[in-house]
Design a protein around this motif. Structure first.
Motif, short mmCIF file in Angstrom:
data_model
loop_
_atom_site.label_atom_id
_atom_site.label_comp_id
_atom_site.label_asym_id
_atom_site.label_seq_id
_atom_site.Cartn_x
_atom_site.Cartn_y
_atom_site.Cartn_z
N LEU A 200 -6.06 -9.65 2.34
CA LEU A 200 -4.88 -9.00 1.76
C LEU A 200 -4.88 -7.49 1.94
O LEU A 200 -3.90 -6.83 1.63
CB LEU A 200 -4.78 -9.33 0.27
CG LEU A 200 -4.60 -10.81 -0.09
CD1 LEU A 200 -4.66 -10.98 -1.61
CD2 LEU A 200 -3.30 -11.35 0.45
N ASP A 201 -5.98 -6.93 2.43
CA ASP A 201 -6.15 -5.49 2.55
C ASP A 201 -5.60 -5.00 3.89
O ASP A 201 -6.15 -5.36 4.95
CB ASP A 201 -7.62 -5.12 2.42
CG ASP A 201 -7.85 -3.62 2.46
OD1 ASP A 201 -6.85 -2.87 2.58
OD2 ASP A 201 -9.02 -3.20 2.36
N ASP B 233 4.71 -5.20 6.62
CA ASP B 233 4.75 -3.77 6.91
C ASP B 233 5.23 -2.99 5.69
O ASP B 233 4.71 -1.90 5.39
CB ASP B 233 5.68 -3.51 8.10
CG ASP B 233 5.51 -2.11 8.66
OD1 ASP B 233 4.42 -1.80 9.16
OD2 ASP B 233 6.47 -1.32 8.57
N LYS B 234 6.22 -3.52 4.98
CA LYS B 234 6.69 -2.87 3.75
C LYS B 234 5.58 -2.83 2.70
O LYS B 234 5.39 -1.81 2.02
CB LYS B 234 7.90 -3.64 3.21
CG LYS B 234 8.48 -3.07 1.92
CD LYS B 234 9.12 -1.71 2.14
CE LYS B 234 9.81 -1.21 0.89
NZ LYS B 234 10.39 0.14 1.08
N ARG B 235 4.83 -3.91 2.60
CA ARG B 235 3.73 -3.97 1.64
C ARG B 235 2.64 -2.95 2.01
O ARG B 235 2.12 -2.24 1.15
CB ARG B 235 3.15 -5.38 1.62
CG ARG B 235 1.94 -5.57 0.71
CD ARG B 235 1.50 -7.03 0.72
NE ARG B 235 0.28 -7.18 -0.07
CZ ARG B 235 -0.95 -7.01 0.42
NH1 ARG B 235 -1.10 -6.67 1.69
NH2 ARG B 235 -2.01 -7.16 -0.35
N ALA B 236 2.32 -2.86 3.31
CA ALA B 236 1.31 -1.90 3.75
C ALA B 236 1.77 -0.47 3.52
O ALA B 236 0.98 0.40 3.15
CB ALA B 236 0.99 -2.12 5.23
N ARG C 92 3.68 0.57 1.14
CA ARG C 92 3.54 0.86 -0.29
C ARG C 92 2.07 1.07 -0.68
O ARG C 92 1.73 2.02 -1.39
CB ARG C 92 4.13 -0.30 -1.10
CG ARG C 92 3.97 -0.15 -2.62
CD ARG C 92 4.61 -1.31 -3.35
NE ARG C 92 4.06 -2.58 -2.96
CZ ARG C 92 2.91 -3.07 -3.44
NH1 ARG C 92 2.19 -2.38 -4.29
NH2 ARG C 92 2.49 -4.26 -3.05
N ILE C 93 1.19 0.21 -0.18
CA ILE C 93 -0.23 0.29 -0.56
C ILE C 93 -0.91 1.51 0.04
O ILE C 93 -1.68 2.22 -0.63
CB ILE C 93 -0.95 -1.00 -0.14
CG1 ILE C 93 -0.46 -2.18 -0.98
CG2 ILE C 93 -2.47 -0.85 -0.28
CD1 ILE C 93 -1.01 -3.52 -0.54
N LEU C 94 -0.62 1.79 1.32
CA LEU C 94 -1.30 2.88 2.03
C LEU C 94 -0.54 4.19 1.99
O LEU C 94 -1.01 5.20 2.50
CB LEU C 94 -1.54 2.47 3.50
CG LEU C 94 -2.33 1.19 3.72
CD1 LEU C 94 -2.47 0.90 5.21
CD2 LEU C 94 -3.72 1.30 3.09
N ASN C 95 0.68 4.15 1.40
CA ASN C 95 1.50 5.35 1.29
C ASN C 95 1.73 5.99 2.66
O ASN C 95 1.53 7.18 2.87
CB ASN C 95 0.85 6.37 0.35
CG ASN C 95 1.82 7.47 -0.05
OD1 ASN C 95 3.03 7.24 -0.12
ND2 ASN C 95 1.30 8.66 -0.30
N LYS C 96 2.17 5.15 3.61
CA LYS C 96 2.40 5.64 4.97
C LYS C 96 3.86 5.51 5.33
O LYS C 96 4.63 4.79 4.69
CB LYS C 96 1.54 4.87 5.97
CG LYS C 96 1.92 3.40 6.09
CD LYS C 96 1.13 2.73 7.19
CE LYS C 96 1.59 1.28 7.37
NZ LYS C 96 0.90 0.61 8.47
N GLU C 97 4.26 6.20 6.41
CA GLU C 97 5.65 6.15 6.85
C GLU C 97 5.90 4.92 7.71
O GLU C 97 4.99 4.36 8.31
CB GLU C 97 6.01 7.40 7.67
CG GLU C 97 6.09 8.68 6.84
CD GLU C 97 6.61 9.83 7.68
OE1 GLU C 97 6.92 9.60 8.86
OE2 GLU C 97 6.71 10.95 7.15
N GLN C 98 7.16 4.50 7.75
CA GLN C 98 7.56 3.39 8.61
C GLN C 98 7.37 3.80 10.06
O GLN C 98 7.61 4.94 10.45
CB GLN C 98 9.02 3.04 8.33
CG GLN C 98 9.49 1.78 9.01
CD GLN C 98 10.89 1.37 8.58
OE1 GLN C 98 11.43 0.40 9.07
NE2 GLN C 98 11.49 2.10 7.66
#
Length: 462
Positions: free
Chosen positions: A28-29, A230-233, A235-241
């Motif tokens: 899940l990470d 990708d949306k989940r990542a 949010r978790i990693l605080n990265k841009e699309q």
């Protein structure tokens, strides 16, 4: 005060998400390899339906011509209509993904175009309206090439700096698997539908094509899952699309060097002798070499079968040796020999087709990277967009010409025509070799020399 509280709340949420990333299971990470392998699985199958259905006409060439009562020229319009929208969309696809839709929504939209286009294509056969089949291929084409851009963008977003080269190789291999599976099972699908319905004809053809559309539904589902992951990542990693990184400026075209225009000529001259040939190949092997339909489908797909494992290996070889122009020249010469063997001899065609598959793989590995050697980085998006645009224009025109030649002159003259296209590519690559030699030989440097020059340049800039 309200702004301060909002900032503290956002900081707390981000901190909480990063903490969860450290405690969550590897599967899940988003930072863990296991999770990225799951993402890679969906990335590879994202384009499977598009590549599977692109060559549906080639896999069912005889059936489409008979059931829809077409000549070969009309049949080849199915390939031309796929290419026409991509003469322009090669410039717009990256812009739409970056500035309008975003990668997640854009991928779903383009996958939907692919899915709807294939359904319209099948529906046209079901109701015996060839114009509707052509329209379906046009809609299919709108999504097909742009979906490949989206697939590459996802790959860069998830694997840049990690396993990116391997990921691109796996995606290309999966694309070739889709093409190969199509070539070898669609005939059987048609035969099964004929047995079920108890008849041949346009309804049987449409039913088989509608079954093929299920692969596009699979790709659409992959697009939805990738969007969620990708949306989940994000949010978790605080990265841009993710973005394509393409910057398209048509005014850059006037600054293109002569070497790049020769690369464009090579690209068009070579690929128009490959894809239209595969599109018409099945009947060629049945008529000239007395192959059974099953054998003809298998040998016609050998280019894709070889390309799947050979592309990563040959790409590594070109990376290690350099000398791109020499490798492109070798690929063109061996392709010309393969077409001449198919045209003028009755030797076992397996030998010629294996050569064609290896040559096709080698040219792709050596030709496309050369663009980056002759234009500055800020013009790469324009250069690649223009190259794909010209390629699709050439494929659209030559597909129609190939069908007309086959109807009026037969397969021998068609093969001579393909040899002439390859000769045009050969003249261009010879001209490129001498022009590059006169200008310092940058395109034909060995890998060791290029690496040494890059290190020297980096040291001087520091």
């Amino acid at each position: 005060m309200a702004e301060r509280e909002e900032s503290e709340r956002l900081f707390s949420e981000n901190h909480h998400d990063r903490g969860n990333s450290g405690r969550m299971s590897p599967i899940l990470d988003p930072n863990h390899l296991l999770h990225r392998i799951i993402v890679l699985f969906f990335m590879c199958f994202l384009g499977f339906g598009s590549y599977f259905c692109y060559d549906n006409p080639a896999a069912l060439q005889k059936q489409i011509i008979q059931d829809m009562q077409l000549n070969t020229s009309k049949f080849m319009q199915l390939y031309a209509w796929y290419s026409w929208p991509n003469v322009f969309l090669c410039f717009l696809g990256g812009f739409l993904l970056d500035r309008v839709f975003g990668i997640r929504l854009g991928t779903v939209i383009f996958a939907l175009f692919v899915c709807v286009g294939q359904v319209i294509f099948a529906l046209g056969a079901l109701v015996d309206h060839f114009w509707l089949m052509e329209f379906g291929r046009f809609v299919f084409g709108i999504g097909g090439e742009s979906l490949a851009v989206a697939q590459n963008t996802y790959a860069v977003n998830w694997f840049k700096g990690k396993e990116l080269n391997l990921v691109f190789g796996l995606q290309l291999s999966m694309a070739r698997v889709g093409s190969t599976v199509n070539m070898n099972i669609m005939g059987s699908v048609y035969d099964h539908m004929k047995a079920v319905l108890g008849q041949t004809g346009y309804f049987t053809l449409g039913s088989a094509l509608m079954i093929a559309a299920t692969t596009c539904v699979l790709s659409l589902l992959c697009a939805l899952v990738l969007g969620f992951l990708d949306k989940r990542a994000e949010r978790i990693l605080n990265k841009e699309q993710g973005k394509t990184g393409e910057v398209i400026k048509l005014k850059d075209v006037k600054d293109f060097p002569l070497q790049l225009w020769l690369i464009f000529i090579i690209c068009v001259g070579y690929y128009v002798a490959i894809f239209p040939f595969i599109g018409l190949g099945q009947v060629f092997f049945i008529e000239k070499f007395n192959f059974s339909p099953t054998e003809a489908r298998l040998i016609n797909s050998i280019v894709y079968i070889i390309s799947a494992p050979a592309s990563p290996v040959l790409g590594l070889m070109v990376d290690k040796t350099g000398k791109n122009i020499i490798w492109v020249m070798c690929a063109i010469i061996t392709t010309l020999l393969a077409h001449m063997m198919l045209a003028f001899t009755f030797w076992n065609p397996w030998f010629a087709m294996v050569i064609l598959g290896l040559s096709y793989s080698l040219l792709a590995c050596a030709l496309w990277p050369m663009v980056a050697f002759v234009v500055p980085e800020h013009q790469l998006g324009t250069a690649y967009g223009f190259m794909q645009s010209i390629q699709n224009l050439g494929l659209a025109l030559i597909s129609m010409a190939a069908g007309a030649i086959l109807d009026s002159k037969g397969y021998l003259l068609l093969e001579v025509f393909f040899c002439a296209c390859i000769c045009l590519a050969l003249i261009a690559v010879v001209g490129l070799y001498f022009l590059d030699f006169l200008r310092g030989g940058e395109l034909n440097l060995s890998a060791a020399t290029r690496s040494r020059l890059q290190k020297t340049s980096s040291a001087e800039s520091e």
